[in-house]
Write a protein that holds these residues in place. Structure first.
Motif, PDB file in Angstrom:
ATOM      1  N   LEU A  46       0.835  -1.209   0.000  1.00 16.82           N
ATOM      2  CA  LEU A  46       0.000   0.000   0.000  1.00 16.82           C
ATOM      3  C   LEU A  46       0.864   1.251   0.000  1.00 16.82           C
ATOM      4  CD1 LEU A  46      -2.795   1.299   0.141  1.00 16.82           C
ATOM      5  CD2 LEU A  46      -2.675   1.130   2.640  1.00 16.82           C
ATOM      6  N   ALA A  47       1.938   1.231   0.817  1.00 23.43           N
ATOM      7  CA  ALA A  47       2.848   2.379   0.859  1.00 23.43           C
ATOM      8  C   ALA A  47       3.510   2.571  -0.501  1.00 23.43           C
ATOM      9  CB  ALA A  47       3.905   2.173   1.941  1.00 23.43           C
ATOM     10  N   ALA A  48       3.836   1.469  -1.178  1.00 19.66           N
ATOM     11  CA  ALA A  48       4.433   1.554  -2.515  1.00 19.66           C
ATOM     12  C   ALA A  48       3.438   2.142  -3.512  1.00 19.66           C
ATOM     13  CB  ALA A  48       4.885   0.166  -2.985  1.00 19.66           C
ATOM     14  N   PHE A  49       2.152   1.790  -3.347  1.00 21.70           N
ATOM     15  CA  PHE A  49       1.107   2.341  -4.207  1.00 21.70           C
ATOM     16  C   PHE A  49       1.003   3.846  -4.006  1.00 21.70           C
ATOM     17  CE2 PHE A  49      -3.316   3.766  -4.596  1.00 21.70           C
ATOM     18  CZ  PHE A  49      -3.584   3.432  -5.917  1.00 21.70           C
ATOM     19  N   PHE A  50       0.998   4.284  -2.753  1.00 23.30           N
ATOM     20  CA  PHE A  50       0.932   5.716  -2.462  1.00 23.30           C
ATOM     21  C   PHE A  50       2.177   6.437  -2.987  1.00 23.30           C
ATOM     22  CE2 PHE A  50      -2.011   4.848   1.349  1.00 23.30           C
ATOM     23  CZ  PHE A  50      -3.138   5.146   0.595  1.00 23.30           C
ATOM     24  N   LEU A  51       3.344   5.788  -2.847  1.00 19.63           N
ATOM     25  CA  LEU A  51       4.583   6.393  -3.327  1.00 19.63           C
ATOM     26  C   LEU A  51       4.554   6.551  -4.844  1.00 19.63           C
ATOM     27  CD1 LEU A  51       7.394   7.458  -2.628  1.00 19.63           C
ATOM     28  CD2 LEU A  51       8.245   5.109  -2.779  1.00 19.63           C
ATOM     29  N   SER A  52       4.073   5.534  -5.535  1.00 20.70           N
ATOM     30  CA  SER A  52       3.974   5.633  -6.996  1.00 20.70           C
ATOM     31  C   SER A  52       2.936   6.672  -7.394  1.00 20.70           C
ATOM     32  CB  SER A  52       3.619   4.267  -7.606  1.00 20.70           C
ATOM     33  OG  SER A  52       2.300   3.877  -7.281  1.00 20.70           O
ATOM     34  N   SER A  53       1.840   6.743  -6.628  1.00 21.81           N
ATOM     35  CA  SER A  53       0.798   7.729  -6.916  1.00 21.81           C
ATOM     36  C   SER A  53       1.298   9.148  -6.681  1.00 21.81           C
ATOM     37  CB  SER A  53      -0.440   7.464  -6.053  1.00 21.81           C
ATOM     38  OG  SER A  53      -1.007   6.202  -6.353  1.00 21.81           O
ATOM     39  N   ALA A  54       2.234   9.283  -5.723  1.00 23.40           N
ATOM     40  CA  ALA A  54       2.826  10.598  -5.469  1.00 23.40           C
ATOM     41  C   ALA A  54       3.522  11.126  -6.712  1.00 23.40           C
ATOM     42  CB  ALA A  54       3.824  10.508  -4.313  1.00 23.40           C
ATOM     43  N   MET A  55       4.073  10.199  -7.507  1.00 27.77           N
ATOM     44  CA  MET A  55       4.740  10.581  -8.758  1.00 27.77           C
ATOM     45  C   MET A  55       3.749  10.670  -9.911  1.00 27.77           C
ATOM     46  SD  MET A  55       8.104  11.029  -8.643  1.00 27.77           S
ATOM     47  CE  MET A  55       8.803  10.411 -10.172  1.00 27.77           C
ATOM     48  N   ARG A  56       2.846   9.708  -9.987  1.00 26.54           N
ATOM     49  CA  ARG A  56       1.906   9.682 -11.110  1.00 26.54           C
ATOM     50  C   ARG A  56       0.916  10.837 -11.040  1.00 26.54           C
ATOM     51  NH1 ARG A  56       2.019   3.690 -10.875  1.00 26.54           N
ATOM     52  NH2 ARG A  56       2.830   2.980 -12.875  1.00 26.54           N
ATOM     53  N   VAL A  57       0.303  11.008  -9.875  1.00 27.81           N
ATOM     54  CA  VAL A  57      -0.718  12.053  -9.721  1.00 27.81           C
ATOM     55  C   VAL A  57      -0.005  13.373  -9.464  1.00 27.81           C
ATOM     56  CG1 VAL A  57      -2.761  12.782  -8.470  1.00 27.81           C
ATOM     57  CG2 VAL A  57      -2.308  10.340  -8.779  1.00 27.81           C
ATOM     58  N   GLY A  58       0.300  14.084 -10.533  1.00 27.21           N
ATOM     59  CA  GLY A  58       1.032  15.344 -10.433  1.00 27.21           C
ATOM     60  C   GLY A  58       0.284  16.477 -11.114  1.00 27.21           C
ATOM     61  N   PRO A  59       0.947  17.605 -11.257  1.00 24.13           N
ATOM     62  CA  PRO A  59       0.314  18.755 -11.924  1.00 24.13           C
ATOM     63  C   PRO A  59      -0.214  18.426 -13.317  1.00 24.13           C
ATOM     64  CG  PRO A  59       2.322  19.444 -10.825  1.00 24.13           C
ATOM     65  CD  PRO A  59       2.289  17.945 -10.742  1.00 24.13           C
ATOM     66  N   GLY A  60       0.403  17.420 -13.970  1.00 25.65           N
ATOM     67  CA  GLY A  60      -0.052  17.031 -15.306  1.00 25.65           C
ATOM     68  C   GLY A  60      -1.480  16.544 -15.334  1.00 25.65           C
ATOM     69  N   ASN A  61      -1.988  16.068 -14.170  1.00 28.81           N
ATOM     70  CA  ASN A  61      -3.371  15.617 -14.120  1.00 28.81           C
ATOM     71  C   ASN A  61      -4.355  16.767 -14.294  1.00 28.81           C
ATOM     72  OD1 ASN A  61      -1.781  13.483 -12.457  1.00 28.81           O
ATOM     73  ND2 ASN A  61      -3.737  12.526 -12.883  1.00 28.81           N
ATOM     74  N   ILE A  62      -3.883  17.983 -14.071  1.00 28.48           N
ATOM     75  CA  ILE A  62      -4.715  19.163 -14.293  1.00 28.48           C
ATOM     76  C   ILE A  62      -4.290  19.888 -15.566  1.00 28.48           C
ATOM     77  CG2 ILE A  62      -5.351  21.441 -13.404  1.00 28.48           C
ATOM     78  CD1 ILE A  62      -5.234  20.290 -10.600  1.00 28.48           C
ATOM     79  N   ILE A  63      -3.022  20.323 -15.605  1.00 29.10           N
ATOM     80  CA  ILE A  63      -2.587  21.130 -16.745  1.00 29.10           C
ATOM     81  C   ILE A  63      -2.371  20.277 -17.995  1.00 29.10           C
ATOM     82  CG2 ILE A  63      -1.601  22.929 -15.310  1.00 29.10           C
ATOM     83  CD1 ILE A  63       1.143  21.778 -15.729  1.00 29.10           C
ATOM     84  N   GLY A  64      -2.018  18.991 -17.808  1.00 29.54           N
ATOM     85  CA  GLY A  64      -1.843  18.114 -18.965  1.00 29.54           C
ATOM     86  C   GLY A  64      -3.157  17.858 -19.672  1.00 29.54           C
ATOM     87  N   VAL A  65      -4.190  17.551 -18.880  1.00 26.21           N
ATOM     88  CA  VAL A  65      -5.527  17.316 -19.447  1.00 26.21           C
ATOM     89  C   VAL A  65      -6.066  18.584 -20.094  1.00 26.21           C
ATOM     90  CG1 VAL A  65      -7.916  16.727 -18.892  1.00 26.21           C
ATOM     91  CG2 VAL A  65      -6.039  15.478 -17.809  1.00 26.21           C
ATOM     92  N   THR A  66      -5.896  19.714 -19.410  1.00 27.29           N
ATOM     93  CA  THR A  66      -6.363  20.991 -19.952  1.00 27.29           C
ATOM     94  C   THR A  66      -5.675  21.299 -21.272  1.00 27.29           C
ATOM     95  OG1 THR A  66      -6.684  21.811 -17.695  1.00 27.29           O
ATOM     96  CG2 THR A  66      -6.663  23.437 -19.455  1.00 27.29           C
ATOM     97  N   GLY A  67      -4.355  21.077 -21.320  1.00 22.40           N
ATOM     98  CA  GLY A  67      -3.604  21.324 -22.547  1.00 22.40           C
ATOM     99  C   GLY A  67      -4.021  20.405 -23.672  1.00 22.40           C
ATOM    100  N   ALA A  68      -4.271  19.137 -23.338  1.00 20.62           N
ATOM    101  CA  ALA A  68      -4.677  18.168 -24.368  1.00 20.62           C
ATOM    102  C   ALA A  68      -6.015  18.548 -24.987  1.00 20.62           C
ATOM    103  CB  ALA A  68      -4.759  16.765 -23.761  1.00 20.62           C
ATOM    104  N   ILE A  69      -6.965  18.992 -24.147  1.00 24.16           N
ATOM    105  CA  ILE A  69      -8.278  19.397 -24.651  1.00 24.16           C
ATOM    106  C   ILE A  69      -8.168  20.688 -25.453  1.00 24.16           C
ATOM    107  CG2 ILE A  69     -10.588  20.167 -23.959  1.00 24.16           C
ATOM    108  CD1 ILE A  69     -10.362  18.209 -21.595  1.00 24.16           C
ATOM    109  N   ALA A  70      -7.306  21.602 -24.993  1.00 25.76           N
ATOM    110  CA  ALA A  70      -7.122  22.866 -25.709  1.00 25.76           C
ATOM    111  C   ALA A  70      -6.585  22.632 -27.115  1.00 25.76           C
ATOM    112  CB  ALA A  70      -6.172  23.778 -24.938  1.00 25.76           C
TER     113      ALA A  70
END
Length: 517
Positions: free
Chosen positions: A87-111
């Motif tokens: 579980l700690a490894a999952f959270f650690l990986s999510s700390a890297m995966r779930v980043g600013p790109g989840n907001i600005i990356g999606v916004t940029g892709a739609i734009a």
């Protein structure tokens, strides 16, 4: 200082075009672009999505069939003898995966590609779950024990699979460290700028970027980063265990409230996404390739499946079988793209800013202001707008800070493949911290070094081109390990299961288990 920043920006002016060339190759050549259907797909997309499709079939679509078991395995309580819990490894990986790109990356892709890009993000994530499974299993197979910690990942399995050559491990470690150093300035910038934005929302007044406030906040961020990241993988994981659930929960709940307040827009959202996936509107040039490329590129840059950049967290887990952590790694891709990115897409698409009368002025905004402008459209003329904007900015800040911690921590793990001395590891930590501080200095100076930060895009694609072939080399071993895991006959995993003799950690673990009986 400004002249120094501008000089650096000019020196690295070639990075952006080079990164775009590698991501788009060979669609940037007319002879290939004119080929029906195939001409829409760059080599990077073929390599990543094609590999995901192939691996999905070979492992029996475990991202679906073992989804429920993965959640059960991840959340069960167990004693950890070395490393960190799954579980700690999952959270650690999510700390890297779930980043600013989840907001600005999606916004940029739609734009750039319209709502249809979101559909292709889903497709890339579904098959990317299989790629994440493959590389996480390899990371587990060839991990090593260092004191009471477990270290591994791309530099470790790359060395073992390529003839156990020391220079291979060193090269891949340097490649990852350079990748992290290229991404750290942006994360440092994002943390401090988002804190400043929250302060402005709370006080109702603007704060100059060169004010004492930003100097103080910058110093606090650097100090906090050093205190956490320099404590090793276990200390970092304790903090990500705390921050990841908070930032994910707050973000998900906040966006769900926005969706609930705009229920009438849900049919419009799905209609726009599915129609745009195959029939892009003229506003976006009508190019199917643009929509697909934006969806796949931004999706994979968000969840990092296939890059090998999250494999250090998978190796750090005290798993009972390599495949166990592979399934959990695939769940990380699901959370990142299918859940978090989709929610970001809801906000942008339902707000209509991308297609309305003011679309041109919306396009001129930076990516985060585009997103907050979309929030304003979903909460027009209400005090709730400030609350939602504050919460989203808070999440954005934590997204960036956990990425900051993860990159420094993973750089330390990669450095272990080069040299394990405490002095060398400390040097790597200090360099990483200095580079993050440089990003903060850019914020204080009021500059965004886009050309320098384009290194992260370049680092992403370069690591993909090295990692995916290595995963193919180790694929036979992963398939054998998968068959052994599915059989579940109670036998322990060892090198012999996959026809090798270099899964040292697992061989020693099996000997210890036999001796204890």
């Amino acid at each position: 200082m400004n002249s120094i920043f501008e000089a650096i920006n000019r020196v690295f002016a070639f990075i952006g075009p080079l990164s775009d060339f590698l991501w788009d190759f060979p669609t940037n050549f007319s002879w290939y672009k004119n080929i029906p259907i195939i001409g829409n797909f760059s080599f990077a997309i073929i390599l990543l999505v094609g590999s995901g499709i192939y691996f999905s079939f070979r492992i029996g679509f475990m991202q679906v069939t073992y989804f429920k078991k993965g959640i059960k395995t991840m959340t069960e309580k167990r004693a950890v003898k070395a490393g960190i819990s799954p579980l700690a490894a999952f959270f650690l990986s999510s700390a890297m995966r779930v980043g600013p790109g989840n907001i600005i990356g999606v916004t940029g892709a739609i734009a750039v590609g319209g709502p249809g890009a979101l559909f292709w993000m889903w497709i890339s994530a579904f098959f990317g779950m299989a790629v994440a499974y493959m590389e996480a299993v390899l990371a587990q197979m060839f991990k090593e024990k260092k004191g009471d910690e477990l270290v591994g990942g791309l530099p470790f399995y790359g060395r073992k699979l390529l003839g156990n050559k020391a220079w291979v491990g060193v090269f891949l470690s340097v490649l990852y460290i350079l990748y992290a150093l290229c991404c750290l300035p942006a994360q440092g910038f994002n943390v401090v700028s988002s804190i400043g934005r929250m302060a402005e929302i709370a006080t109702g007044s603007s704060i100059s970027s060169d004010s004492a406030f930003y100097y103080i906040i910058g110093g606090i961020v650097i100090l906090a980063t050093a205190l956490i990241a320099f404590g090793g993988i276990k200390k970092v994981s304790r903090w990500t265990d705390l921050m990841v659930p908070i930032m994910a929960s707050v973000y998900i709940l906040t966006v769900l409230v926005l969706i609930f307040l705009n229920l009438n827009q849900i049919p419009y959202f799905f209609r726009s996404v599915f129609a745009g996936a195959f029939k892009p509107e003229a506003f976006f040039g009508g190019a199917f390739g643009t929509v697909l490329a934006q969806g796949v590129k931004r999706g994979l840059m968000s969840n990092e499946a296939g890059q090998g950049t999250i494999t250090m967290s998978a190796a750090a887990a005290d798993a009972r079988h390599p495949c166990e952590q592979g399934i959990i790694a695939s769940l990380g891709v699901f959370l990142d793209t299918i859940v978090i990115c989709t929610l970001s897409g809801f906000v942008v698409v339902m707000a209509h800013c991308w297609s309305g009368a003011d679309a041109e002025s919306w396009m001129a905004l930076d990516k985060l202001p585009k997103f907050t402008a979309s929030i304003a459209e979903l909460t027009p003329g209400t005090a709730f707008n400030a609350i939602v904007t504050f919460l989203i900015t808070f999440c954005f800040c934590l997204f960036a800070f956990t990425c900051l911690l993860g990159m420094i921590s993973f750089s330390e793990i990669a450095a272990n493949r080069i040299r394990k001395s405490r002095g060398f590891i400390t040097v790597i930590r200090v360099i990483a911290l200095f580079v993050a501080a440089f990003g903060i200095a850019c914020n204080i100076a009021g500059l965004e070094l886009g050309n320098l930060w384009a290194f992260s895009d370049l680092g992403n694609i370069l690591i993909v081109y090295f990692n995916i072939p290595i995963v193919y080399i180790g694929a036979k071993a992963v398939f054998k390990a998968t068959r052994h895991y599915k059989k579940a006959d109670g036998t322990l995993f060892t090198s012999a299961v996959v026809g090798r003799n270099d899964c040292t950690y697992w061989d020693e673990l099996a000997k210890t288990s036999e001796a204890e009986k």
